[in-house]
Write a protein that holds these residues in place. Sequence first.
Motif, PDB file in Angstrom:
ATOM      1  N   LEU A 182      -4.868   6.507   0.822  1.00 32.83           N
ATOM      2  CA  LEU A 182      -4.166   5.511   0.029  1.00 32.83           C
ATOM      3  C   LEU A 182      -4.107   5.941  -1.432  1.00 32.83           C
ATOM      4  O   LEU A 182      -5.112   6.342  -2.005  1.00 32.83           O
ATOM      5  CB  LEU A 182      -4.907   4.183   0.160  1.00 32.83           C
ATOM      6  CG  LEU A 182      -4.311   2.969  -0.507  1.00 32.83           C
ATOM      7  CD1 LEU A 182      -2.983   2.600   0.154  1.00 32.83           C
ATOM      8  CD2 LEU A 182      -5.282   1.809  -0.383  1.00 32.83           C
ATOM      9  N   LEU A 183      -2.914   5.851  -2.029  1.00 33.11           N
ATOM     10  CA  LEU A 183      -2.748   6.206  -3.441  1.00 33.11           C
ATOM     11  C   LEU A 183      -2.782   4.978  -4.347  1.00 33.11           C
ATOM     12  O   LEU A 183      -3.204   5.067  -5.493  1.00 33.11           O
ATOM     13  CB  LEU A 183      -1.430   6.950  -3.641  1.00 33.11           C
ATOM     14  CG  LEU A 183      -1.284   8.262  -2.873  1.00 33.11           C
ATOM     15  CD1 LEU A 183       0.116   8.824  -3.070  1.00 33.11           C
ATOM     16  CD2 LEU A 183      -2.338   9.263  -3.303  1.00 33.11           C
ATOM     17  N   GLU A 211       0.858  -1.185   0.000  1.00 31.82           N
ATOM     18  CA  GLU A 211       0.000   0.000   0.000  1.00 31.82           C
ATOM     19  C   GLU A 211       0.895   1.236   0.000  1.00 31.82           C
ATOM     20  O   GLU A 211       1.797   1.354   0.825  1.00 31.82           O
ATOM     21  CB  GLU A 211      -0.910   0.001   1.229  1.00 31.82           C
ATOM     22  CG  GLU A 211      -1.846  -1.186   1.234  1.00 31.82           C
ATOM     23  CD  GLU A 211      -2.701  -1.268   2.485  1.00 31.82           C
ATOM     24  OE1 GLU A 211      -3.913  -1.497   2.329  1.00 31.82           O
ATOM     25  OE2 GLU A 211      -2.155  -1.093   3.595  1.00 31.82           O
ATOM     26  N   THR A 249      -0.737   9.078   7.711  1.00 36.30           N
ATOM     27  CA  THR A 249      -0.644   9.024   6.263  1.00 36.30           C
ATOM     28  C   THR A 249      -1.893   9.607   5.629  1.00 36.30           C
ATOM     29  O   THR A 249      -2.973   9.569   6.194  1.00 36.30           O
ATOM     30  CB  THR A 249      -0.450   7.574   5.765  1.00 36.30           C
ATOM     31  OG1 THR A 249      -1.504   6.786   6.266  1.00 36.30           O
ATOM     32  CG2 THR A 249       0.889   7.028   6.200  1.00 36.30           C
ATOM     33  N   SER A 294       1.173   5.436   0.124  1.00 39.37           N
ATOM     34  CA  SER A 294       0.496   6.670   0.522  1.00 39.37           C
ATOM     35  C   SER A 294       1.542   7.751   0.751  1.00 39.37           C
ATOM     36  O   SER A 294       2.735   7.470   0.855  1.00 39.37           O
ATOM     37  CB  SER A 294      -0.325   6.454   1.793  1.00 39.37           C
ATOM     38  OG  SER A 294       0.523   6.070   2.850  1.00 39.37           O
ATOM     39  N   ARG A 325       4.426  16.294   0.396  1.00 35.33           N
ATOM     40  CA  ARG A 325       4.428  14.843   0.204  1.00 35.33           C
ATOM     41  C   ARG A 325       5.749  14.211   0.605  1.00 35.33           C
ATOM     42  O   ARG A 325       6.032  13.106   0.220  1.00 35.33           O
ATOM     43  CB  ARG A 325       4.087  14.465  -1.242  1.00 35.33           C
ATOM     44  CG  ARG A 325       2.730  14.916  -1.685  1.00 35.33           C
ATOM     45  CD  ARG A 325       2.445  14.325  -3.019  1.00 35.33           C
ATOM     46  NE  ARG A 325       1.247  13.524  -2.867  1.00 35.33           N
ATOM     47  CZ  ARG A 325       0.541  13.086  -3.872  1.00 35.33           C
ATOM     48  NH1 ARG A 325       0.901  13.344  -5.093  1.00 35.33           N
ATOM     49  NH2 ARG A 325      -0.527  12.387  -3.682  1.00 35.33           N
TER      50      ARG A 325
END
Length: 178
Positions: free
Chosen positions: A164-165, A126, A161, A128, A136
């Motif tokens: 989620l990207l 995952e 965080t 992020s 960022r």
Amino acid sequence: MDPGGRTTERCGPEVTSPEGIEAQTCVLTAGRDRTGEPGSPGRSASPASPANPGGSGGTVGLDTWARTYYRNETGGELLAVLSLMGPYGRTVQIHCPIGADDEPAICETPREPSRGEHTAYMAVAEFSAPANSGNRGNGGYSGHNRETEGYSAKSAESVETAPLLLRSGSNSPAPAAR
């Protein structure tokens, strides 16, 4: 698994996020060679067992680990959490800081003795962006080592965080043929 020590790799599909992260996550398994370790009896043949099919000489058991191949084209630093989930509720998790460059790279968990069939394992990565970074960046990421149920693991201390990207898995179904 080939008793000759070849690495077996089971991967999910390559996935890409609209933000510019590309990833593919895999579960890997390979034989463990203990012939050069202190206290090992040399190349004596080891008996066949579920963890060592065929009982090859010198190779003792199998190791399993997770790996994610990725490329970060977002222009900012990210955090990846890679989890290897295996039989009997055992999980290994590692946090990998991801640099802002766009070069292909990998993140992987430590190798651990296999407990069960290769197909009983799955991995998920995952990606992020740390929320406490204005640009960022990794904004205070600090990792530490810990031991969890006999597995080595890395954990982030107090890292918030952002959403989620991208999520990438080893057992994701392959895209259907068109």
